[in-house]
Design a protein around this motif. Sequence first.
Motif, PDB file in Angstrom:
ATOM      1  N   SER A   3       0.572 -13.358  -5.125  1.00  0.00           N
ATOM      2  CA  SER A   3       0.227 -12.884  -3.780  1.00  0.00           C
ATOM      3  C   SER A   3      -1.095 -12.134  -3.702  1.00  0.00           C
ATOM      4  O   SER A   3      -1.437 -11.613  -2.633  1.00  0.00           O
ATOM      5  CB  SER A   3       1.358 -11.980  -3.260  1.00  0.00           C
ATOM      6  OG  SER A   3       2.579 -12.676  -3.206  1.00  0.00           O
ATOM      7  N   GLN A   4      -1.826 -12.087  -4.778  1.00  0.00           N
ATOM      8  CA  GLN A   4      -3.044 -11.275  -4.790  1.00  0.00           C
ATOM      9  C   GLN A   4      -4.061 -11.690  -3.724  1.00  0.00           C
ATOM     10  O   GLN A   4      -4.778 -10.848  -3.205  1.00  0.00           O
ATOM     11  CB  GLN A   4      -3.684 -11.329  -6.184  1.00  0.00           C
ATOM     12  CG  GLN A   4      -2.945 -10.476  -7.203  1.00  0.00           C
ATOM     13  CD  GLN A   4      -3.446 -10.696  -8.620  1.00  0.00           C
ATOM     14  OE1 GLN A   4      -4.329 -11.520  -8.863  1.00  0.00           O
ATOM     15  NE2 GLN A   4      -2.895  -9.961  -9.565  1.00  0.00           N
ATOM     16  N   ASP A   5      -4.150 -12.979  -3.401  1.00  0.00           N
ATOM     17  CA  ASP A   5      -5.067 -13.426  -2.352  1.00  0.00           C
ATOM     18  C   ASP A   5      -4.320 -14.173  -1.246  1.00  0.00           C
ATOM     19  O   ASP A   5      -4.842 -15.088  -0.624  1.00  0.00           O
ATOM     20  CB  ASP A   5      -6.184 -14.306  -2.931  1.00  0.00           C
ATOM     21  CG  ASP A   5      -5.633 -15.502  -3.707  1.00  0.00           C
ATOM     22  OD1 ASP A   5      -4.397 -15.622  -3.817  1.00  0.00           O
ATOM     23  OD2 ASP A   5      -6.447 -16.310  -4.192  1.00  0.00           O
ATOM     24  N   ASP A   6      -3.085 -13.753  -1.001  1.00  0.00           N
ATOM     25  CA  ASP A   6      -2.237 -14.360   0.022  1.00  0.00           C
ATOM     26  C   ASP A   6      -2.805 -14.047   1.413  1.00  0.00           C
ATOM     27  O   ASP A   6      -2.977 -12.893   1.782  1.00  0.00           O
ATOM     28  CB  ASP A   6      -0.816 -13.802  -0.114  1.00  0.00           C
ATOM     29  CG  ASP A   6       0.181 -14.499   0.776  1.00  0.00           C
ATOM     30  OD1 ASP A   6      -0.016 -14.496   2.005  1.00  0.00           O
ATOM     31  OD2 ASP A   6       1.168 -15.045   0.255  1.00  0.00           O
ATOM     32  N   LYS A   7      -3.080 -15.101   2.203  1.00  0.00           N
ATOM     33  CA  LYS A   7      -3.717 -14.914   3.506  1.00  0.00           C
ATOM     34  C   LYS A   7      -2.842 -14.133   4.486  1.00  0.00           C
ATOM     35  O   LYS A   7      -3.350 -13.353   5.290  1.00  0.00           O
ATOM     36  CB  LYS A   7      -4.080 -16.277   4.104  1.00  0.00           C
ATOM     37  CG  LYS A   7      -5.255 -16.956   3.419  1.00  0.00           C
ATOM     38  CD  LYS A   7      -5.627 -18.245   4.137  1.00  0.00           C
ATOM     39  CE  LYS A   7      -6.837 -18.901   3.499  1.00  0.00           C
ATOM     40  NZ  LYS A   7      -7.213 -20.161   4.193  1.00  0.00           N
TER      41      LYS A   7
ATOM     42  N   ILE B 291      -0.484 -11.888   3.736  1.00  0.00           N
ATOM     43  CA  ILE B 291      -0.463 -10.488   3.318  1.00  0.00           C
ATOM     44  C   ILE B 291      -1.775  -9.814   3.681  1.00  0.00           C
ATOM     45  O   ILE B 291      -1.790  -8.679   4.193  1.00  0.00           O
ATOM     46  CB  ILE B 291      -0.176 -10.384   1.811  1.00  0.00           C
ATOM     47  CG1 ILE B 291       1.276 -10.794   1.519  1.00  0.00           C
ATOM     48  CG2 ILE B 291      -0.435  -8.964   1.305  1.00  0.00           C
ATOM     49  CD1 ILE B 291       1.656 -10.762   0.059  1.00  0.00           C
ATOM     50  N   GLN B 292      -2.895 -10.489   3.447  1.00  0.00           N
ATOM     51  CA  GLN B 292      -4.190  -9.922   3.802  1.00  0.00           C
ATOM     52  C   GLN B 292      -4.293  -9.674   5.306  1.00  0.00           C
ATOM     53  O   GLN B 292      -4.838  -8.656   5.745  1.00  0.00           O
ATOM     54  CB  GLN B 292      -5.305 -10.869   3.350  1.00  0.00           C
ATOM     55  CG  GLN B 292      -5.471 -10.935   1.834  1.00  0.00           C
ATOM     56  CD  GLN B 292      -6.492 -11.972   1.394  1.00  0.00           C
ATOM     57  OE1 GLN B 292      -6.888 -12.832   2.170  1.00  0.00           O
ATOM     58  NE2 GLN B 292      -6.916 -11.897   0.152  1.00  0.00           N
ATOM     59  N   LYS B 293      -3.736 -10.608   6.096  1.00  0.00           N
ATOM     60  CA  LYS B 293      -3.750 -10.441   7.549  1.00  0.00           C
ATOM     61  C   LYS B 293      -2.949  -9.225   7.974  1.00  0.00           C
ATOM     62  O   LYS B 293      -3.403  -8.430   8.821  1.00  0.00           O
ATOM     63  CB  LYS B 293      -3.185 -11.701   8.216  1.00  0.00           C
ATOM     64  CG  LYS B 293      -3.266 -11.693   9.738  1.00  0.00           C
ATOM     65  CD  LYS B 293      -4.688 -11.733  10.210  1.00  0.00           C
ATOM     66  CE  LYS B 293      -4.804 -11.823  11.704  1.00  0.00           C
ATOM     67  NZ  LYS B 293      -6.210 -11.848  12.173  1.00  0.00           N
TER      68      LYS B 293
ATOM     69  N   LEU C  84      -2.212  -6.580   6.183  1.00  0.00           N
ATOM     70  CA  LEU C  84      -2.899  -5.362   5.742  1.00  0.00           C
ATOM     71  C   LEU C  84      -4.050  -5.002   6.689  1.00  0.00           C
ATOM     72  O   LEU C  84      -4.347  -3.828   6.890  1.00  0.00           O
ATOM     73  CB  LEU C  84      -3.410  -5.527   4.310  1.00  0.00           C
ATOM     74  CG  LEU C  84      -2.321  -5.574   3.228  1.00  0.00           C
ATOM     75  CD1 LEU C  84      -2.925  -5.924   1.871  1.00  0.00           C
ATOM     76  CD2 LEU C  84      -1.565  -4.257   3.148  1.00  0.00           C
ATOM     77  N   SER C  85      -4.660  -6.010   7.289  1.00  0.00           N
ATOM     78  CA  SER C  85      -5.728  -5.743   8.250  1.00  0.00           C
ATOM     79  C   SER C  85      -5.177  -5.246   9.588  1.00  0.00           C
ATOM     80  O   SER C  85      -5.874  -4.547  10.336  1.00  0.00           O
ATOM     81  CB  SER C  85      -6.571  -7.002   8.484  1.00  0.00           C
ATOM     82  OG  SER C  85      -5.859  -7.971   9.246  1.00  0.00           O
TER      83      SER C  85
ATOM     84  N   ASN D 261       0.864  -1.183   0.000  1.00  0.00           N
ATOM     85  CA  ASN D 261       0.000   0.000   0.000  1.00  0.00           C
ATOM     86  C   ASN D 261       0.898   1.229   0.000  1.00  0.00           C
ATOM     87  O   ASN D 261       2.103   1.116  -0.279  1.00  0.00           O
ATOM     88  CB  ASN D 261      -0.996  -0.014   1.171  1.00  0.00           C
ATOM     89  CG  ASN D 261      -0.306  -0.081   2.541  1.00  0.00           C
ATOM     90  OD1 ASN D 261       0.810   0.405   2.715  1.00  0.00           O
ATOM     91  ND2 ASN D 261      -0.976  -0.684   3.516  1.00  0.00           N
TER      92      ASN D 261
END
Length: 527
Positions: free
Chosen positions: A514-518, A520-522, A524-525, A201
Amino acid sequence: MKAYSKIYFPLIIGAACALGIFIGSVLDFPDTSEGIFTANAKKEKLNRLIDYIDYEYVDDVNTDSIVDVTVNSILENLDPHSVYIPKQKYDAVSENMKGDFVGIGISFYTLEDTIAVIKPIPNGPSEKVGIKAGDRILYADGIELAQKTIDTDSLSSLLKGKKNTTVKLKIKRNGSEKLLDFTVKRGTIPIKSVDAAYMLNEKLGYIKINRFAESTYKEFEKAIESLITQGATELALDLRDNGGGYLDQAVKIADEFLTQDKLIVFTKNKAGKINKTFSTKKGKFKNTKVFVFINENSASASEIVAGALQDNDIGTIVGRRSYGKGLVQREMNLGDGSAVRLTVARYYTPTGRSIQKPYDHGDNKKYFEEYLSRYRNGELQSKDSISVNDSLKYTTPKGKIVYGGGGIIPDVFVAKDTDYEKESLNYMLKGGIMDRFIFNILEKDRNYYNSLTQKEFNTQQIVSDQIVEDYINYLNEFNFDFKTKNYRYLLRKYLKASMAEQLFGTNAAQKIISQDDKMIQKVLSLD
C-alpha cells in the motif's frame, strides 16, 4: 461471495423441483404457504423419468450427475446468485465462510514432491510443538506424503480431522541428519478475513477486510481496539475486492459508525414482507470521520456497509462504482450433503434504493461479464462516464443525491490503474508464482531471515538487484510475457511484500503493497 443469513433447513428444494422427490411437510419457512412442497403432476412426471432411467435404460447411468445438471439448469434460470453446492464442494465452501477449520495449523506448498511448510499459524498446534517454516513433512501417521503418491484431497483429510485428535508427523529439517518426530493435536484454525490493521498517520487507522465470514466482526473488533490503543480517532475501511458474505456481519460493522436507531438496511421478500435493521448504542467509532474504499469487485455485504453509511450521511465513500448485488441468499440443506443458496429477498439501502444491477434470467454470462462494459464505456477512468437512471434518484437526510439500479457510486472517485503490466504484477502476487520463488530464496538462508526483526526488515533493502534478476529469469521458465524494464521498482516492492508475508504475516505485507496506493493517498490528502 453472497450476502445471506446462514439458516439450515431439512429440505431438498432443487431436487424436488427437478426430479419430483416428495419432501416432508414440516419446514421452517415463515413465508411459505401450506402445501407448497406437496406432490403434483409435474413433479411426478420428473420422478417417473428418473425411475425409468434407473431401472429400464439400456446402459448404466449415474443419475446423481443428472440430478446435479438438472438442479444447476433450474437455478441458472432464476437469478445469477442462486447456486447449487455439490456434496464434494460443500465442506470447502462452508469452511471458507465459517471462518475457521480444524487442522494442524500450517500453510504449505507441495514442492519438489514434498510437503513444505511455508509458515506455521501463530499460536497454532504445529507452532506449539516446534514445527518451523521450511520443514518438509514426509509422513503423516505412517503414510508417505510425497506428491506422486497422494492427491490433494487425501492430504487434506490426513492433516485435518476432528478437534483434539492427533496426527504423528515425520519431518525433514535442514541441518538435521535424522527425521524429526512430532505428534500434533489438531485444533481450531482461524481463516482470517481481516488482512491488515495499522495506522496511516497519527490519527487515521486502516483496516482491510477480504470477506464477511462468521468471524469477521470479532476480527474487526479486535483490530479496532488495537488501533484505538495506537491513537486512532478516524478510520479508513478498505472493502475493495470484497465479494461479500454474511449480512449480519455487515450490519454489525455498519453499526460501529452509526448513532442509535438509524436504519442500516431493509429486506423485502416474495410476499412483500419487510424486515428493517437499525443501529444500536454499541460502537466505538460513532460520529467520527470514516472513509470506505470500494471498487468494481466490492459486492453484497460490502455494499450494505457502504450504502448504510452513505445514505445516513456518515463518512466518505472513496473509489469506483461497486459491483451491484442486492439479492439475499439463504442456504438450504438438500439432505444428501449438498445444498442450495437460493435468493429469498432483495435488500435496500436506508433511502430505499436497490443497488442490484440488471440481469436477464438465464443469461448469467452477460451478467458476470458486465465489468467489460464498464471498461469500454470509460467509467473505470471517469466518474462522469457512469450511467445513472434519474428515475432511481434518492436523497439522503442532508440532501445528497444518490442513485439505485447498479452498485454504490462513490462520493470521491479514484480512477483504476489500467496499466496491463502493473495488473500482471498484482496477479503474480495473488497467484502464487512469486510466493514459491520467495520461499526458495528464504530456504537458502533461513537463519539469517528468521533473525531479522520486522523493523530491520522494513528499513533494509532486503530484495537485492540479483534477486530481482533471478525472479525475471524464473518467470521466463513459465513463458510469462512481462516487460520488466520499467517495472523493476514494482517487482522489488512486491517481492519484498511476499517475503514479509511469509516471515511476518499479511499485515506486514499489506503495509508494503500500500505504500503508493492511490486510494490511500487520496484519503490522506482529504484527511
